[in-house]
Design a protein around this motif. Structure first.
Motif, short mmCIF file in Angstrom:
data_model
loop_
_atom_site.label_atom_id
_atom_site.label_comp_id
_atom_site.label_asym_id
_atom_site.label_seq_id
_atom_site.Cartn_x
_atom_site.Cartn_y
_atom_site.Cartn_z
N TYR A 25 0.85 -1.17 0.00
CA TYR A 25 0.00 0.00 0.00
C TYR A 25 0.90 1.24 0.00
CZ TYR A 25 1.15 -0.32 4.96
OH TYR A 25 1.84 -0.42 6.16
N GLY A 26 0.35 2.39 -0.35
CA GLY A 26 1.12 3.61 -0.42
C GLY A 26 1.43 3.99 -1.87
N LYS A 27 1.86 5.23 -2.08
CA LYS A 27 2.12 5.74 -3.43
C LYS A 27 3.22 4.96 -4.14
CE LYS A 27 0.58 10.48 -2.55
NZ LYS A 27 0.97 11.91 -2.53
N HIS A 28 4.17 4.42 -3.37
CA HIS A 28 5.29 3.69 -3.98
C HIS A 28 4.82 2.45 -4.73
CE1 HIS A 28 4.73 2.16 0.09
NE2 HIS A 28 5.25 1.02 -0.29
N ILE A 29 3.68 1.88 -4.32
CA ILE A 29 3.15 0.69 -5.02
C ILE A 29 2.77 1.06 -6.45
CG2 ILE A 29 1.35 -1.06 -5.05
CD1 ILE A 29 3.46 -1.38 -2.83
N GLY A 30 2.12 2.21 -6.60
CA GLY A 30 1.74 2.66 -7.94
C GLY A 30 2.96 2.93 -8.82
N VAL A 31 4.01 3.49 -8.22
CA VAL A 31 5.24 3.78 -8.97
C VAL A 31 5.84 2.50 -9.55
CG1 VAL A 31 7.64 4.58 -8.75
CG2 VAL A 31 5.78 5.87 -7.66
N ILE A 32 6.00 1.48 -8.68
CA ILE A 32 6.61 0.23 -9.13
C ILE A 32 5.67 -0.55 -10.05
CG2 ILE A 32 7.54 -2.00 -8.38
CD1 ILE A 32 9.41 0.32 -7.90
N LEU A 33 4.37 -0.50 -9.77
CA LEU A 33 3.42 -1.23 -10.60
C LEU A 33 3.47 -0.73 -12.05
CD1 LEU A 33 1.16 -3.24 -11.03
CD2 LEU A 33 -0.46 -1.54 -10.15
N GLU A 34 3.54 0.58 -12.23
CA GLU A 34 3.61 1.11 -13.59
C GLU A 34 4.88 0.66 -14.29
OE1 GLU A 34 2.94 5.32 -13.50
OE2 GLU A 34 0.76 5.06 -13.37
N LYS A 35 5.99 0.58 -13.55
CA LYS A 35 7.25 0.10 -14.13
C LYS A 35 7.14 -1.37 -14.52
CE LYS A 35 10.37 3.39 -11.89
NZ LYS A 35 10.94 3.94 -13.13
N TYR A 36 6.49 -2.17 -13.65
CA TYR A 36 6.28 -3.58 -13.97
C TYR A 36 5.42 -3.74 -15.22
CZ TYR A 36 8.30 -6.44 -10.23
OH TYR A 36 9.17 -7.13 -9.43
N THR A 70 5.02 -1.64 -17.69
CA THR A 70 5.81 -1.24 -18.86
C THR A 70 6.76 -2.36 -19.27
OG1 THR A 70 5.71 1.10 -18.24
CG2 THR A 70 7.49 0.44 -19.72
N TYR A 71 7.42 -2.97 -18.29
CA TYR A 71 8.35 -4.07 -18.56
C TYR A 71 7.60 -5.27 -19.15
CZ TYR A 71 11.97 -7.58 -17.83
OH TYR A 71 12.91 -8.58 -18.01
N ALA A 72 6.44 -5.59 -18.58
CA ALA A 72 5.66 -6.74 -19.06
C ALA A 72 5.21 -6.55 -20.50
CB ALA A 72 4.45 -6.96 -18.15
N ARG A 73 4.75 -5.34 -20.83
CA ARG A 73 4.33 -5.05 -22.21
C ARG A 73 5.51 -5.19 -23.18
NH1 ARG A 73 1.23 -0.99 -19.71
NH2 ARG A 73 2.90 0.52 -20.05
N LYS A 74 6.64 -4.64 -22.78
CA LYS A 74 7.83 -4.66 -23.63
C LYS A 74 8.30 -6.07 -23.93
CE LYS A 74 12.55 -2.85 -23.92
NZ LYS A 74 13.59 -2.02 -23.23
N GLY A 113 -7.14 3.64 -11.22
CA GLY A 113 -6.55 4.80 -11.88
C GLY A 113 -5.14 4.61 -12.38
N ILE A 114 -4.53 3.47 -12.04
CA ILE A 114 -3.17 3.20 -12.47
C ILE A 114 -3.16 2.74 -13.92
CG2 ILE A 114 -1.15 1.73 -12.06
CD1 ILE A 114 -1.54 3.77 -9.90
N ASN A 115 -2.18 3.19 -14.68
CA ASN A 115 -2.08 2.81 -16.10
C ASN A 115 -1.55 1.40 -16.21
OD1 ASN A 115 -1.85 2.70 -18.85
ND2 ASN A 115 0.03 3.94 -18.93
N ILE A 116 -2.43 0.44 -16.40
CA ILE A 116 -2.01 -0.95 -16.51
C ILE A 116 -2.36 -1.56 -17.86
CG2 ILE A 116 -2.21 -1.37 -14.03
CD1 ILE A 116 -4.90 -2.74 -14.60
#
Length: 292
Positions: free
Chosen positions: A222-233, A235-239, A288-291
């Motif tokens: 939980y917390g804002k840091h989860i959204g930060v890492i989730l978006e990076k994950y 992006t990596y998964a799509r790539k 609201g997270i870009n997934i």
């Protein structure tokens, strides 16, 4: 690329299971997957609660509660009729009594698979993970693969607890939220992941694994840091054309409610943690997270 928002520990009791399902897509959250505690005494009531849109997995449990196999057949795993090994003690046992442990793990995991599958539709494709990630211990992982083959069921997904630590390394904002013990845990599981690759190939399950996020922030997803890492994950998964599993533990157990039989004080504290309620709130807000 698909993102699975997953909850472990489903099915311990009815109220705990309802708290998990409040986070599901049908109730305005993003949760779309759960794994069921196979040695719970409440499967008759908790499994029918599941909506057909929720992916259903089996949460192999060698850590607490009573076994599904005859305790006399698995003496290395139980004491006084209940599981008692910590992750490290089971790891040590896998070194000192490798063959015996592998055989007993296979027997117990097969019994746990059967305990859950009997409630599910014919043709169920197995999705599987484990309590406290015990299945990643190489001897246990081999016993798991043997049990899956013996079960005769098609396997759709095996959790491969192998986080992309580089995504954290290049995100200085989240460093202050990471506990050293979780980094050690993630590194150990990553080493086991390398060892287990040969077993995956041997049993033909290489296509059943995917990208995983959830160990480095264990118990604190939980917390804002989860959204930060989730978006990076994402992006990596799509790539890389990979599917992603994001692990949460939203199923808190309130005072006076039922735990697994023989549950010890440490596990009771984990289940009762307020952090589980915080993780549930995150699952309700992640839309609201870009997934995509």
């Amino acid at each position: 690329m698909t993102v699975t928002f997953h909850a472990d520990d489903y099915g311990i009791n009815d109220k705990q299971s309802q708290r998990v399902l409040v986070c599901s897509e049908q109730n305005g959250g993003v949760l779309n997957s759960v794994s069921i505690m196979p040695n719970s005494r409440n499967l008759d009531s908790t499994i029918p609660m599941l909506d057909s849109r929720i992916k259903t997995g089996i949460h192999i449990n060698l850590a607490e509660g009573t076994p599904c196999a005859d305790p006399r057949d698995i003496p290395l795993l139980v004491r006084n009729g209940v599981f008692y090994h910590s992750f490290m003690s089971l790891l040590w046992l896998s070194i000192t009594k490798r063959r015996q442990l592998e055989h007993q793990v296979e027997a117990e995991i097969l019994a746990q698979i059967n305990s859950v599958v009997r409630y599910l539709d014919t043709g169920y494709k197995v999705r599987i993970d484990s309590h406290v990630h015990y299945h990643m211990i190489p001897v246990v992982f081999k016993g798991l693969c043997k049990a899956l083959k013996r079960s005769g069921h098609e396997v759709e997904y095996i959790r491969y607890t192998n986080e992309k630590l580089s995504l954290y390394l290049w995100s200085p904002y989240v460093w202050r939220y990471i506990h050293t013990i979780n980094i050690i845990k993630a590194l150990l599981l990553k080493i086991f992941g390398i060892i287990n690759r040969g077993t995956l190939r041997q049993y033909g399950y290489e296509a059943c694994i995917g990208l995983f996020f959830g160990v480095v922030f264990t118990g604190e997803m939980y917390g804002k840091h989860i959204g930060v890492i989730l978006e990076k994950y994402c992006t990596y998964a799509r790539k890389h054309g990979q599917n992603l599993e994001v692990l949460f533990h939203p199923g808190a157990i309130a005072e006076g409610e039922e735990f697994l039989k023989g549950c010890n004080t440490a596990f009771k504290a984990v289940y009762s943690s307020k952090n589980r309620s915080k993780e549930a709130k995150v699952l309700k807000k992640l839309g609201g997270i870009n997934i995509s």
